[in-house]
Design a protein around this motif. Structure first.
Motif, mmCIF file in Angstrom:
data_model
loop_
_atom_site.group_PDB
_atom_site.id
_atom_site.type_symbol
_atom_site.label_atom_id
_atom_site.label_comp_id
_atom_site.label_asym_id
_atom_site.label_seq_id
_atom_site.Cartn_x
_atom_site.Cartn_y
_atom_site.Cartn_z
ATOM 1 N N ASN B 131 0.812 -1.214 0.000
ATOM 2 C CA ASN B 131 0.000 0.000 0.000
ATOM 3 C C ASN B 131 0.850 1.271 0.000
ATOM 4 O O ASN B 131 0.322 2.370 0.124
ATOM 5 C CB ASN B 131 -0.962 0.011 1.199
ATOM 6 N N VAL B 143 0.834 6.384 1.418
ATOM 7 C CA VAL B 143 0.343 5.121 1.960
ATOM 8 C C VAL B 143 -1.165 5.137 1.802
ATOM 9 O O VAL B 143 -1.822 6.070 2.270
ATOM 10 C CB VAL B 143 0.734 4.945 3.431
ATOM 11 N N ASP B 144 -1.689 4.129 1.125
ATOM 12 C CA ASP B 144 -3.116 4.101 0.803
ATOM 13 C C ASP B 144 -3.551 5.414 0.155
ATOM 14 O O ASP B 144 -4.616 5.940 0.451
ATOM 15 C CB ASP B 144 -3.950 3.852 2.072
ATOM 16 N N GLU B 146 -2.609 8.331 0.665
ATOM 17 C CA GLU B 146 -2.392 9.525 1.493
ATOM 18 C C GLU B 146 -0.921 9.923 1.483
ATOM 19 O O GLU B 146 -0.054 9.086 1.722
ATOM 20 C CB GLU B 146 -2.785 9.240 2.952
ATOM 21 N N HIS B 200 6.802 6.868 10.705
ATOM 22 C CA HIS B 200 6.024 7.266 9.536
ATOM 23 C C HIS B 200 5.476 6.073 8.770
ATOM 24 O O HIS B 200 4.481 6.188 8.063
ATOM 25 C CB HIS B 200 6.879 8.107 8.587
ATOM 26 N N GLN B 202 4.301 3.357 10.002
ATOM 27 C CA GLN B 202 3.221 2.624 10.673
ATOM 28 C C GLN B 202 1.980 2.656 9.801
ATOM 29 O O GLN B 202 1.579 3.694 9.305
ATOM 30 C CB GLN B 202 2.921 3.258 12.036
ATOM 31 N N GLY B 203 1.377 1.513 9.620
ATOM 32 C CA GLY B 203 0.191 1.455 8.780
ATOM 33 C C GLY B 203 0.526 1.146 7.333
ATOM 34 O O GLY B 203 -0.360 0.920 6.528
ATOM 35 N N SER B 204 1.800 1.153 6.996
ATOM 36 C CA SER B 204 2.167 0.787 5.628
ATOM 37 C C SER B 204 2.577 -0.665 5.612
ATOM 38 O O SER B 204 2.777 -1.281 6.659
ATOM 39 C CB SER B 204 3.334 1.637 5.148
ATOM 40 N N SER B 205 2.729 -1.202 4.433
ATOM 41 C CA SER B 205 3.112 -2.612 4.358
ATOM 42 C C SER B 205 4.620 -2.781 4.238
ATOM 43 O O SER B 205 5.105 -3.873 3.993
ATOM 44 C CB SER B 205 2.375 -3.303 3.214
#
Lengths: 222, 222
Positions: B131, B143-144, B146, B200, B202-205
């Motif tokens: 992502n 990321v996604d 954003e 930064h 966090q939440g990415s793959s």
DNA sequence: CTGACGCTGTCAGTTTGTTGTCAGGTTCAA
DNA sequence: TTGAACCTGACAACAAACTGACAGCGTCAG
């Protein structure tokens, strides 16, 4: 080209009509401002040729009504007098061009064509970013329909940002677009212009972010 | 818009130059294909306006050299002849547009704008890792979809990891990439940057694993 | 030609933001 | 349990960026 002619002098009207038809344009003719207003309501034209001296409402009155209704139709004013006063009021009221009688039909046609061309260019060249509109042909910047007065440098910079929304631009990128290589500049010149540009953009939805150490990034933020 | 004009007719060149400058573009002018080639080597332009008939190497020769070097710069050819032959060879050689003299400056400008606009749609140097999307030209990280706001150091490090997925990188490898050899640093500086980068991500793959005593290893984890 | 004005770059002082260092905490393997 | 390696919050130094003031230059009217 679709033309609406508003002229009470029958003879003149007829010859204009003929001339335009012969040259492959669609032209409709009315002899009063009132009739013109009615037709404009339900029909689209490329240009309005408007005599000033009309029975009933004058051409100026019609023009000013149109403009206060935000109608941007190109208008070419015809008048018998070469008065400076007339000319000034015509342009102030939002006329796009002006011709004094008597005139050459070829000139009238040419001016109409120019207006139409200009108008077409406009719509092609308008870039919208939220409440900000930038016309790349006329270089006019508007926020919420209000014209923003900017210096050429600021406009150049704005245009660069607008055509590169959400893209990083380094100072060098910017410098390359704003200056030719024989022109000297310091990074500070760019910062200064940016300061001035940002001041003008207050209240608009275009935001120029600084990415420290890298460059700048514009984005639209509604 | 940054333009390079190659034209040996001084008068024409001057008027083009003026027109573009007045319209807020950066335009540089050379009068031979050889000079154009030199400048193109170390400067970036958005579009090249190229006359065919030049003293020395012709415009066609320059164009064909550019294309055989895989240079995709938009090129607009100017020529005095409306020959079908000329037109065909120009387009065959990889010209993007074509204009016959004499022409209207507004049309030239409009065509250049069109070329630039078209070109901008193309450039896509985006690297995808799950992502996370990294654009190596603009250095923008998403990321996604954003945009993630990062410091230059963090971006450098991310780029390094992304281009070396699933490969061990020692602290020295990283240091060599982030610092010039005349810059001092302590291992801790890298750790610190890594901490910030991980925050930064966090939440990415993209995951950066520590291999104790050896170094670090990034991999994509969907 | 001259003075006034407007645009735009430079300068200098200030503000802001980044990044390395330090110091103390945490983890892990032996 | 111990020590080395690593992590991370706080801080400070430094550089980048911002901005007010000013000056040079070109333009235009008188």
């Amino acid at each position: 080209m679709r033309v609406l002619l508003t002229e009470d002098n029958q003879e003149l009207a007829r010859s204009i009509k003929h001339y335009f038809k012969d040259n492959g344009h669609a032209i409709d003719w009315v002899d009063s401002a009132e009739k013109a207003a009615t037709i404009l309501h339900h029909d689209d034209f490329d240009v309005l040729i408007l005599d000033v001296n009309l029975p009933g409402k004058s051409g100026f009155e019609l023009l000013s009504t149109l403009r206060s209704n935000k109608n941007a139709l190109p208008v070419l004013i015809l008048t018998a007098r070469a008065d400076i006063d007339d000319r000034v009021s015509a342009l102030d009221l939002g006329a796009d061009d002006y011709l004094v009688k008597p005139f050459d039909l070829r000139e009238l046609a040419a001016r109409c064509r120019a207006l139409v061309r200009r108008e077409r260019g406009k719509s092609d060249n308008e870039i919208l970013c939220g409440n900000l509109a930038f016309n790349s042909a006329t270089k006019i910047v508007k926020v919420d329909g209000e014209v923003i007065d900017m210096r050429p440098r600021e406009v150049q910079m704005l245009e660069l940002f607008i055509t590169h929304l959400d893209r990083m631009l380094t100072k060098d990128d910017i410098a390359n677009r704003l200056y030719n290589f024989d022109e000297a500049y310091t990074p500070n010149a760019i910062e200064q212009t940016l300061t001035r540009l940002r001041k003008h953009l207050q209240g608009s939805s275009v935001l120029i972010k600084t990415v420290r150490g890298m460059g700048y990034l514009a984005h639209v933020d509604d």
